[in-house]
Design a protein around this motif. Structure first.
Motif, PDB file in Angstrom:
ATOM      1  N   LEU A 122      56.442 -63.303  76.638  1.00 30.51           N
ATOM      2  CA  LEU A 122      55.403 -62.318  76.324  1.00 30.51           C
ATOM      3  C   LEU A 122      55.940 -61.236  75.394  1.00 30.51           C
ATOM      4  N   GLU A 123      57.176 -60.837  75.618  1.00 34.25           N
ATOM      5  CA  GLU A 123      57.791 -59.843  74.729  1.00 34.25           C
ATOM      6  C   GLU A 123      58.113 -60.463  73.371  1.00 34.25           C
ATOM      7  N   GLN A 124      58.592 -61.695  73.376  1.00 32.11           N
ATOM      8  CA  GLN A 124      58.909 -62.380  72.122  1.00 32.11           C
ATOM      9  C   GLN A 124      57.666 -62.546  71.246  1.00 32.11           C
ATOM     10  N   GLY A 125      56.546 -62.841  71.877  1.00 31.02           N
ATOM     11  CA  GLY A 125      55.315 -63.059  71.122  1.00 31.02           C
ATOM     12  C   GLY A 125      54.489 -61.808  70.916  1.00 31.02           C
ATOM     13  N   ARG A 126      54.976 -60.666  71.458  1.00 31.07           N
ATOM     14  CA  ARG A 126      54.215 -59.412  71.389  1.00 31.07           C
ATOM     15  C   ARG A 126      52.779 -59.661  71.875  1.00 31.07           C
ATOM     16  N   CYS A 127      52.702 -60.226  73.073  1.00 32.26           N
ATOM     17  CA  CYS A 127      51.415 -60.630  73.650  1.00 32.26           C
ATOM     18  C   CYS A 127      50.767 -59.467  74.398  1.00 32.26           C
ATOM     19  N   VAL A 128      49.453 -59.375  74.281  1.00 30.93           N
ATOM     20  CA  VAL A 128      48.675 -58.323  74.939  1.00 30.93           C
ATOM     21  C   VAL A 128      47.598 -58.993  75.784  1.00 30.93           C
ATOM     22  N   ASN A 129      47.643 -58.702  77.084  1.00 33.69           N
ATOM     23  CA  ASN A 129      46.706 -59.304  78.039  1.00 33.69           C
ATOM     24  C   ASN A 129      45.691 -58.293  78.565  1.00 33.69           C
ATOM     25  N   GLY A 130      45.927 -56.997  78.237  1.00 33.45           N
ATOM     26  CA  GLY A 130      45.041 -55.942  78.706  1.00 33.45           C
ATOM     27  C   GLY A 130      45.639 -54.589  78.364  1.00 33.45           C
ATOM     28  N   VAL A 131      45.073 -53.556  78.947  1.00 36.04           N
ATOM     29  CA  VAL A 131      45.567 -52.195  78.711  1.00 36.04           C
ATOM     30  C   VAL A 131      45.649 -51.453  80.037  1.00 36.04           C
ATOM     31  N   ASN A 132      46.675 -50.626  80.148  1.00 35.51           N
ATOM     32  CA  ASN A 132      46.844 -49.767  81.324  1.00 35.51           C
ATOM     33  C   ASN A 132      46.789 -50.549  82.638  1.00 35.51           C
ATOM     34  N   GLY A 133      47.435 -51.710  82.640  1.00 35.86           N
ATOM     35  CA  GLY A 133      47.503 -52.494  83.861  1.00 35.86           C
ATOM     36  C   GLY A 133      46.250 -53.272  84.193  1.00 35.86           C
ATOM     37  N   SER A 134      45.244 -53.251  83.325  1.00 36.55           N
ATOM     38  CA  SER A 134      43.995 -53.984  83.563  1.00 36.55           C
ATOM     39  C   SER A 134      43.838 -55.049  82.481  1.00 36.55           C
ATOM     40  N   ILE A 135      43.698 -56.312  82.893  1.00 34.95           N
ATOM     41  CA  ILE A 135      43.589 -57.385  81.911  1.00 34.95           C
ATOM     42  C   ILE A 135      42.203 -57.377  81.267  1.00 34.95           C
ATOM     43  N   PHE A 136      42.126 -57.954  80.069  1.00 36.84           N
ATOM     44  CA  PHE A 136      40.853 -57.999  79.352  1.00 36.84           C
ATOM     45  C   PHE A 136      39.823 -58.862  80.078  1.00 36.84           C
ATOM     46  N   GLY A 137      40.274 -59.952  80.663  1.00 42.89           N
ATOM     47  CA  GLY A 137      39.357 -60.879  81.332  1.00 42.89           C
ATOM     48  C   GLY A 137      39.486 -62.269  80.740  1.00 42.89           C
ATOM     49  N   GLN A 138      38.646 -62.578  79.768  1.00 45.50           N
ATOM     50  CA  GLN A 138      38.634 -63.916  79.174  1.00 45.50           C
ATOM     51  C   GLN A 138      39.374 -63.981  77.840  1.00 45.50           C
ATOM     52  N   PHE A 139      40.038 -62.916  77.448  1.00 44.89           N
ATOM     53  CA  PHE A 139      40.630 -62.845  76.111  1.00 44.89           C
ATOM     54  C   PHE A 139      42.036 -62.263  76.178  1.00 44.89           C
ATOM     55  N   ALA A 140      42.886 -62.714  75.269  1.00 45.08           N
ATOM     56  CA  ALA A 140      44.227 -62.155  75.103  1.00 45.08           C
ATOM     57  C   ALA A 140      44.716 -62.554  73.715  1.00 45.08           C
ATOM     58  N   TYR A 141      45.804 -61.931  73.265  1.00 49.06           N
ATOM     59  CA  TYR A 141      46.335 -62.289  71.948  1.00 49.06           C
ATOM     60  C   TYR A 141      47.831 -62.019  71.894  1.00 49.06           C
ATOM     61  N   CYS A 142      48.471 -62.629  70.896  1.00 45.96           N
ATOM     62  CA  CYS A 142      49.888 -62.396  70.627  1.00 45.96           C
ATOM     63  C   CYS A 142      50.062 -62.160  69.125  1.00 45.96           C
TER      64      CYS A 142
END
Length: 202
Positions: A159-179
């Motif tokens: 996740l760090e290698q890909g600079r992946c983002v699954n949400g903000v402030n400890g809350s995931i987006f839901g059905q979406f994420a990106y790297c």
């Protein structure tokens, strides 16, 4: 004699119009039994099947996801909480997908590569093809999910290698994420300003 005959005819017609309550009971019993069977046996099974579908799944991101080898490594789908049921990529209401894009900063050319998603513990039907990335190519990944919440899980720091983002402030987006999407769009904007990339009108 004629009056007696008329009375008999009238009385016989009246008898024919009478409806027996036993006939009504006989017709009602099968209907009631059908409703009871449906309520007791069929509806609970349908409800249990619907409740068994787990809407929260986790996608395990392989090591070095932005590299050619990382793109060719299958992502693994697994239940976030196994107590809520399994997650299967073949189930259309639980399916997750990954779409990768590579931009060549020198030419503005964009290439698409979609990594494979499989169930954890299984093997792909065919070995994925390793992509030939352009020199200094910038890779980005986008994730989608047909369920409720998709959680990205790293492996060996992926996740760090890909600079992946699954949400903000400890809350995931839901059905979406990106790297690495910000770097990709920055390169795309630079290519557009240089006249190397023409984005279609929205």
């Amino acid at each position: 004699m004629q009056q007696r005959y008329r009375r008999k005819v009238v009385s016989s017609r009246v008898r024919r119009k009478r409806f027996s309550p036993f006939m009504l009971i006989g017709l009602s019993v099968p209907v009631v039994l059908t409703l009871i069977v449906s309520t007791v046996f069929i509806l609970p099974r349908l409800g249990s099947r619907a409740a068994a579908v787990n809407g929260d799944c986790t996608l395990i991101v392989p090591s070095n996801p932005l590299s050619a080898q990382g793109l060719a490594t299958p992502y693994q789908l697994v239940a976030t909480d196994p107590a809520n049921g399994a997650c299967n990529e073949s189930n259309k209401v639980q399916a997750a997908f990954v779409q990768g894009a590579v931009i060549d900063p020198a030419t503005g050319q964009i290439y698409i590569y979609n990594p494979l998603v499989i169930d954890q513990g299984t093997q792909p039907a065919a070995t994925p093809v390793v992509a030939q990335l352009p020199a200094n190519g910038i890779v980005a990944l986008w994730f989608g999910f047909n369920g409720n919440n998709l959680t990205l899980q790293g492996s060996n720091g992926s996740l760090e290698q890909g600079r992946c983002v699954n949400g903000v402030n400890g809350s995931i987006f839901g059905q979406f994420a990106y790297c690495n999407a910000p770097a990709f769009f920055k390169a795309a904007n630079n290519a557009m300003r240089a006249g190397l990339l023409n984005a279609p009108p929205l």
